[in-house]
Motif scaffolding. Structure first.
Motif, PDB file in Angstrom:
ATOM      1  N   GLN A  91       0.809  -1.222   0.000  1.00 32.83           N
ATOM      2  CA  GLN A  91       0.000   0.000   0.000  1.00 32.83           C
ATOM      3  C   GLN A  91       0.844   1.275   0.000  1.00 32.83           C
ATOM      4  O   GLN A  91       0.289   2.374  -0.054  1.00 32.83           O
ATOM      5  N   LEU A  92       2.157   1.146   0.040  1.00 38.92           N
ATOM      6  CA  LEU A  92       3.002   2.338   0.042  1.00 38.92           C
ATOM      7  C   LEU A  92       2.814   3.130  -1.246  1.00 38.92           C
ATOM      8  O   LEU A  92       2.759   2.563  -2.339  1.00 38.92           O
ATOM      9  N   ASP A  93       2.734   4.448  -1.101  1.00 41.43           N
ATOM     10  CA  ASP A  93       2.546   5.344  -2.238  1.00 41.43           C
ATOM     11  C   ASP A  93       3.429   6.569  -2.036  1.00 41.43           C
ATOM     12  O   ASP A  93       3.349   7.250  -1.004  1.00 41.43           O
ATOM     13  N   ALA A  94       4.288   6.851  -3.013  1.00 37.48           N
ATOM     14  CA  ALA A  94       5.286   7.910  -2.864  1.00 37.48           C
ATOM     15  C   ALA A  94       4.643   9.277  -2.649  1.00 37.48           C
ATOM     16  O   ALA A  94       5.086  10.066  -1.801  1.00 37.48           O
ATOM     17  N   ASP A  95       3.600   9.586  -3.407  1.00 36.66           N
ATOM     18  CA  ASP A  95       2.967  10.900  -3.281  1.00 36.66           C
ATOM     19  C   ASP A  95       2.346  11.083  -1.895  1.00 36.66           C
ATOM     20  O   ASP A  95       2.453  12.154  -1.286  1.00 36.66           O
ATOM     21  N   TRP A  96       1.683  10.041  -1.407  1.00 34.13           N
ATOM     22  CA  TRP A  96       1.054  10.131  -0.087  1.00 34.13           C
ATOM     23  C   TRP A  96       2.109  10.263   1.010  1.00 34.13           C
ATOM     24  O   TRP A  96       1.950  11.048   1.951  1.00 34.13           O
ATOM     25  N   MET A  97       3.211   9.539   0.877  1.00 33.69           N
ATOM     26  CA  MET A  97       4.270   9.644   1.871  1.00 33.69           C
ATOM     27  C   MET A  97       4.867  11.048   1.884  1.00 33.69           C
ATOM     28  O   MET A  97       5.151  11.604   2.946  1.00 33.69           O
ATOM     29  N   GLN A  98       5.026  11.647   0.703  1.00 34.35           N
ATOM     30  CA  GLN A  98       5.541  13.014   0.649  1.00 34.35           C
ATOM     31  C   GLN A  98       4.580  13.993   1.317  1.00 34.35           C
ATOM     32  O   GLN A  98       5.004  14.921   2.019  1.00 34.35           O
ATOM     33  N   THR A  99       3.280  13.763   1.125  1.00 38.07           N
ATOM     34  CA  THR A  99       2.275  14.615   1.779  1.00 38.07           C
ATOM     35  C   THR A  99       2.386  14.514   3.298  1.00 38.07           C
ATOM     36  O   THR A  99       2.346  15.525   4.013  1.00 38.07           O
ATOM     37  N   LEU A 100       2.521  13.284   3.793  1.00 41.08           N
ATOM     38  CA  LEU A 100       2.642  13.075   5.232  1.00 41.08           C
ATOM     39  C   LEU A 100       3.908  13.722   5.788  1.00 41.08           C
ATOM     40  O   LEU A 100       3.876  14.378   6.841  1.00 41.08           O
ATOM     41  N   PHE A 101       5.012  13.547   5.103  1.00 43.35           N
ATOM     42  CA  PHE A 101       6.266  14.121   5.597  1.00 43.35           C
ATOM     43  C   PHE A 101       6.213  15.646   5.582  1.00 43.35           C
ATOM     44  O   PHE A 101       6.728  16.291   6.497  1.00 43.35           O
ATOM     45  N   TYR A 102       5.581  16.217   4.564  1.00 42.70           N
ATOM     46  CA  TYR A 102       5.518  17.686   4.524  1.00 42.70           C
ATOM     47  C   TYR A 102       4.699  18.220   5.698  1.00 42.70           C
ATOM     48  O   TYR A 102       5.116  19.162   6.386  1.00 42.70           O
ATOM     49  N   ALA A 103       3.550  17.614   5.945  1.00 43.27           N
ATOM     50  CA  ALA A 103       2.671  18.100   7.016  1.00 43.27           C
ATOM     51  C   ALA A 103       3.221  17.793   8.397  1.00 43.27           C
ATOM     52  O   ALA A 103       3.167  18.638   9.300  1.00 43.27           O
ATOM     53  N   ASN A 104       3.752  16.592   8.576  1.00 46.67           N
ATOM     54  CA  ASN A 104       4.110  16.126   9.921  1.00 46.67           C
ATOM     55  C   ASN A 104       5.551  16.416  10.312  1.00 46.67           C
ATOM     56  O   ASN A 104       5.850  16.499  11.505  1.00 46.67           O
ATOM     57  N   SER A 105       6.441  16.545   9.343  1.00 45.27           N
ATOM     58  CA  SER A 105       7.865  16.742   9.649  1.00 45.27           C
ATOM     59  C   SER A 105       8.368  18.105   9.204  1.00 45.27           C
ATOM     60  O   SER A 105       9.002  18.826   9.970  1.00 45.27           O
ATOM     61  N   ILE A 106       8.086  18.454   7.952  1.00 44.04           N
ATOM     62  CA  ILE A 106       8.681  19.654   7.370  1.00 44.04           C
ATOM     63  C   ILE A 106       8.015  20.929   7.871  1.00 44.04           C
ATOM     64  O   ILE A 106       8.694  21.895   8.250  1.00 44.04           O
ATOM     65  N   THR A 107       6.678  20.950   7.885  1.00 38.48           N
ATOM     66  CA  THR A 107       5.987  22.177   8.309  1.00 38.48           C
ATOM     67  C   THR A 107       6.395  22.635   9.712  1.00 38.48           C
ATOM     68  O   THR A 107       6.698  23.823   9.915  1.00 38.48           O
ATOM     69  N   PRO A 108       6.416  21.753  10.724  1.00 41.41           N
ATOM     70  CA  PRO A 108       6.861  22.213  12.042  1.00 41.41           C
ATOM     71  C   PRO A 108       8.281  22.796  12.026  1.00 41.41           C
ATOM     72  O   PRO A 108       8.565  23.782  12.723  1.00 41.41           O
ATOM     73  N   MET A 109       9.156  22.208  11.199  1.00 47.05           N
ATOM     74  CA  MET A 109      10.532  22.696  11.159  1.00 47.05           C
ATOM     75  C   MET A 109      10.646  24.016  10.408  1.00 47.05           C
ATOM     76  O   MET A 109      11.488  24.853  10.742  1.00 47.05           O
ATOM     77  N   LEU A 110       9.809  24.229   9.410  1.00 53.50           N
ATOM     78  CA  LEU A 110       9.798  25.531   8.749  1.00 53.50           C
ATOM     79  C   LEU A 110       9.391  26.626   9.731  1.00 53.50           C
ATOM     80  O   LEU A 110       9.937  27.740   9.701  1.00 53.50           O
TER      81      LEU A 110
END
Length: 245
Positions: free
Chosen positions: A101-120
């Protein structure tokens, strides 16, 4: 001369964010409470507070930079920052149960919201944090981001994005120990909270373990009040217990 104290809540329209903002607005220690959200106007629970300053803001780096400009010198007065950004499901997308069920686009969405946004946001605020400024910054993490506690598998993207957030915050804590030694960082696991994020997954929650946003906000702010700068990230749950990395 009295020094003004301010607070900042990022993603203040969500269940936990709104509950945290309500408590900060009712706390006489804070002259101004800045609330950031994609929503153009505050929810009814907040919009009558005199101390409120509402900042509509998207999730891009450019949007965050513009919001930082609006905050201006107030960053130097921040005593509390709560970052509530994060997603677990969106439309027909949800936690993966298998490798298939892994999907590259969905994983990128999750990482942006959950990891990248707080760090920005942390990046945007860092230059305004002084060496003597007492500031506690908490970001919503999750127990499923613990590598040591992962015995069930599944939820690949969400788990990994929260693990990444923890590592990013710890790295920032090391740097801020030099640049802003009076700043304390916390990665906070709120438990399963009755919000839109957890609603599709509440069926198997044990009795008494589905928390209200009000309960979680009270616990988080109490933990932040008790926290002291120690040049490290604290990874804590709602009961103020340390979670294994």
């Amino acid at each position: 001369m009295t020094t003004e104290r301010s607070a900042l809540v990022i993603c203040a329209s969500g269940g936990i964010g709104t509950a945290v903002a309500q408590r900060l607005l009712a706390d006489s220690r804070y002259d101004t409470v800045f609330c950031v959200s994609r929503a153009a106007t505050p929810p009814a629970a907040l919009d009558t507070a005199a101390q409120l300053r509402w900042l509509p803001c998207g999730g891009s780096a450019g949007d965050i930079a513009l919001a930082r400009e609006e905050l201006g010198d107030a960053v130097g007065q921040l005593a509390r920052v709560v970052i509530c950004s994060g997603i677990l499901h969106q439309g027909d997308r949800g936690p993966e149960k298998s490798l298939e069920q892994l999907d590259a686009d969905w994983m990128q969405t999750l990482f942006y919201a959950n990891s990248i946004t707080p760090m920005l946001w942390l990046q945007a605020l860092a230059k305004g944090l002084g060496r003597k400024q007492d500031c506690v910054i908490a970001a919503l993490s999750a127990r499923v981001g613990s590598i040591g506690d992962n015995r069930l598998g599944g939820w690949y993207g969400y788990r990994a994005s929260k693990s990444a957030l923890n590592m990013l915050l710890q790295t920032a804590a090391v740097e801020l120990a030099r640049r802003a030694p009076a700043t304390k960082l916390i990665a906070f696991h709120p438990g399963t909270t009755d919000t839109a994020l957890s609603r599709p997954f509440q069926g198997n929650v044990p009795a008494g373990k589905l928390f209200t946003p009000d309960f979680v906000a009270d616990r988080l702010l109490a933990i932040m009040d008790a926290a002291r700068p120690d040049a490290a990230l604290s990874y804590l749950d709602w009961d103020n217990k340390t979670i294994p990395w």
